[in-house]
Design an enzyme around this catalytic site. Structure first.
Site, PDB file in Angstrom:
ATOM      1  N   ASP A  82       0.726  -1.231  -0.053  1.00 53.38           N
ATOM      2  CA  ASP A  82      -0.026   0.129   0.019  1.00 53.38           C
ATOM      3  C   ASP A  82       0.964   1.319   0.050  1.00 53.38           C
ATOM      4  O   ASP A  82       1.637   1.462   0.934  1.00 53.38           O
ATOM      5  CB  ASP A  82      -0.814  -0.030   1.091  1.00 53.38           C
ATOM      6  CG  ASP A  82      -1.794   0.981   1.243  1.00 53.38           C
ATOM      7  OD1 ASP A  82      -2.276   1.632   0.154  1.00 53.38           O
ATOM      8  OD2 ASP A  82      -2.299   1.594   2.328  1.00 53.38           O
ATOM      9  N   ASP A 283      -3.492   6.912  -6.258  1.00 48.05           N
ATOM     10  CA  ASP A 283      -3.635   6.037  -5.243  1.00 48.05           C
ATOM     11  C   ASP A 283      -3.971   4.581  -5.614  1.00 48.05           C
ATOM     12  O   ASP A 283      -4.886   4.268  -5.991  1.00 48.05           O
ATOM     13  CB  ASP A 283      -4.962   6.556  -4.445  1.00 48.05           C
ATOM     14  CG  ASP A 283      -5.261   5.691  -3.496  1.00 48.05           C
ATOM     15  OD1 ASP A 283      -4.431   4.638  -3.109  1.00 48.05           O
ATOM     16  OD2 ASP A 283      -6.322   5.764  -2.821  1.00 48.05           O
TER      17      ASP A 283
END
Ligand SMILES: *[C@@H]1O[C@H](CO)[C@@H](O)[C@H](O)[C@H]1NC(C)=O
Ligand SMILES: *[C@@H]1O[C@H](CO)[C@@H](O)[C@H](O)[C@H]1NC(C)=O
Ligand SMILES: *[C@@H]1O[C@H](CO)[C@@H](O)[C@H](O)[C@H]1NC(C)=O
Ligand SMILES: *[C@@H]1O[C@H](CO)[C@@H](O)[C@H](O)[C@H]1NC(C)=O
Ligand SMILES: *[C@@H]1O[C@H](CO)[C@@H](O)[C@H](O)[C@H]1NC(C)=O
Ligand SMILES: *[C@@H]1O[C@H](CO)[C@@H](O)[C@H](O)[C@H]1NC(C)=O
Length: 484
Positions: A82, A283
């Site tokens: 992430d 993202d």
């Protein structure tokens, strides 16, 4: 310095070795990742045990997993990569969740036992992280050697999850100022990428992500390097947008200068121009792409998608994949073209009664003033270098399924990223203001059933975060709250 690595295809495809080919002189750490599709209700959601700051996490349709080892001798674990959060945490066998189902619950991801590791170190303080979708993990901190891409990084601090909602840990590699501790008002500790630099494994705090076609099984992260075999030149460097109230960026936000749709015949239609420039967050943790509502509406209409309240995105007949054309995202000095069909994603893995007729259209609208999010449906078409030292992104058009490899080291200093050209456009990156973000609370965010909602998350943030960071964090956190 340039390094040309020849990677034996055999080794790459065998999947046997997690320790990859690494030229001893190269300061590049190559980490392939696998992708998995998840269904949204698979996670057993519970009420958060403690009040903590909320983090985002790629809890979305596609998860990216890297194999790592922790400890000495190495314990094998797979972690969920992430770029938008900054804590690493691992599961342990006696955690609340792993000890369920006869203790076999965490066998896929693996668990860590500090007692059998000779390099484990005690770290004072409690670990606690909460993600926007309501998932959380809490426990203790530890430090140990983390093996990744064939190298051992020593003294890496991470959390050991004792309570939480997920059977698998996370490899958060975003800015240190996004660590859950920092959101609770404490100082940051050196993150994995900083440790790699300090231990001279890479030259500077930068890594590249090749997401590749979402349908392809694998993608790749290079810490300290780029792979020129995976993108089409030019690779253009764009400074990250600053926030008015923070000295330095804590998110990968750049300015989107324009957007056009181009049909199969090369005719194009402008949907946004430079006068409508907006900040946009890159993202990997979001599956979809969030554009200004008026732009999204035009695209939704163009493909004939319809907004269905129960679905988390606009629904479209999968046959629309036959549409030719691209959506062109214009940044200072570079345009990333995304095939229209790449925004059309199967809504389910299993064919439904309509024979797989239902797809999502991976573009959603956001109200004015929110920070737009360019998620996986955009990022798959881009090769992105996340350069934390220079507070910049370098971006290029990806080459899907490229088998060519040309790995180069990222150096240090201003022009550290090899082959990248600094954006020539004079338009400065837009300043992100805290107030602009607050508006996103009112976004008509598509909801998936069974999740906590935006109001809830915001309340949770408020209860934990230091007020100074809070306003600015809301910019991104709330814009991540889309799936709630
Ligand atoms: C991780 O390890 C497993 C088990 O050895 C292997 O099947 C998988 O392909 C590996 N994944 C990656 C991305 O290297
Ligand atoms: C090892 O981990 C446990 C949690 O599983 C923790 O309670 C303990 O303090 C840790 N020991 C050391 C030496 O860090
Ligand atoms: C890339 O490979 C995947 C898996 O083999 C395939 O489904 C996909 O269509 C390929 N993408 C392109 C653009 O060729
Ligand atoms: C940009 O778009 C707006 C709205 O469509 C339009 O009014 C304006 O003239 C455009 N500006 C340029 C430079 O094309
Ligand atoms: C989807 O499109 C196909 C091909 O145009 C058509 O045959 C089918 O009826 C459509 N399905 C729905 C549910 O509209
Ligand atoms: C959403 O928020 C409202 C108001 O805060 C709350 O009453 C409700 O229970 C929440 N819904 C979910 C699914 O959490």
């Amino acid at each position: 310095m340039r390094l040309w690595l020849l990677v034996l295809p055999l080794l790459v495809s065998s999947g046997v070795s997690t320790l990859l080919v690494r030229d001893a002189s190269s300061k590049v750490i190559r980490v392939p990742f696998s992708k998995e599709r998840v269904t949204h209700n698979q996670v057993n959601k519970r009420e958060p045990a403690s009040k903590t700051a909320v983090q985002k996490l790629d809890n979305k349709d596609f998860l990216f997993y890297a194999n790592v080892t922790v400890g000495t001798p190495p314990q094998h674990i797979r972690l969920h990569i992430d770029t938008g959060s900054s804590d690493i945490w691992v599961e342990t066998a006696n955690s609340e969740i792993c000890s369920q189902d006869g203790g076999n619950r965490c066998y896929i991801g693996g668990t860590y036992d500090n007692e059998t590791s000779s390099t484990a170190q005690y770290v004072e303080g409690d670990f606690s992280i909460m993600y926007v979708d309501g998932q959380y993990a809490s426990g203790v901190y530890a430090k140990d050697t983390l093996g990744i891409g064939g190298v051992g990084v020593k003294n890496v601090q991470f959390g050991i999850g004792l309570k939480g909602t997920s059977e698998e840990g996370v490899l958060g590699i975003g800015f240190e100022h996004r660590q859950s501790r920092v959101l609770r008002g404490l100082d940051p500790y050196p993150g994995l990428v900083t440790q790699m630099v300090d231990q001279e494994l890479i030259n500077s705090r930068a890594y590249s992500v090749w997401l590749n076609d979402l349908n392809a099984a694998a993608g790749e992260i290079l810490f300290g390097g780029i792979d020129a075999g995976k993108f089409k030149a030019p690779l253009v460097t764009i400074p990250l947008s600053k926030r008015t109230d923070l000295p330095s960026p804590i998110d990968f936000i750049i300015t989107l200068h324009g957007l056009t749709v181009e049909n199969g015949d090369g005719e194009s239609n402008e949907l946004m121009n430079t006068s409508q420039s907006v900040p946009a967050l890159l993202d990997t943790g979001a599956s979809f792409t969030y554009l200004p509502q008026y732009v999204a509406d035009q695209l939704i209409e163009l493909v004939g998608a319809v907004t269905v309240p129960e679905y988390k995105g606009p629904a479209v007949n999968c046959s629309k994949r036959s549409l030719e054309g691209t959506v062109n995202f214009e940044f200072a000095g570079v345009t990333i073209k995304v095939n229209l069909r790449d925004f059309i994603i199967d809504a389910t893995d299993e064919p439904n009664e309509d024979n797989h007729i239902l797809c999502y259209f991976g573009i959603l609208g956001m109200s004015e003033g929110s920070v737009l999010t360019l998620g996986d449906t955009f990022l798959r078409s881009a090769y992105v270098v996340y350069d934390m030292d220079n507070e910049a992104i370098s971006i290029a058009q990806t080459i899907f399924n490229s088998t060519s490899t040309n790995i180069m080291e990222i150096g240090s200093g201003l022009d550290a990223v090899p082959s990248a050209t600094r954006s020539t456009t004079d338009v400065d990156s837009i300043v992100v203001t805290a107030t602009s973000s607050a508006g996103s609370t009112t976004d008509p965010a598509p909801k998936s059933t069974g999740s906590p909602n935006v109001t809830n998350s915001a309340a949770t943030i408020l209860s934990g975060a230091s007020t100074k960071l809070l306003a600015s964090l809301l910019v991104s956190i709330l814009s991540f709250a889309i799936f709630l």
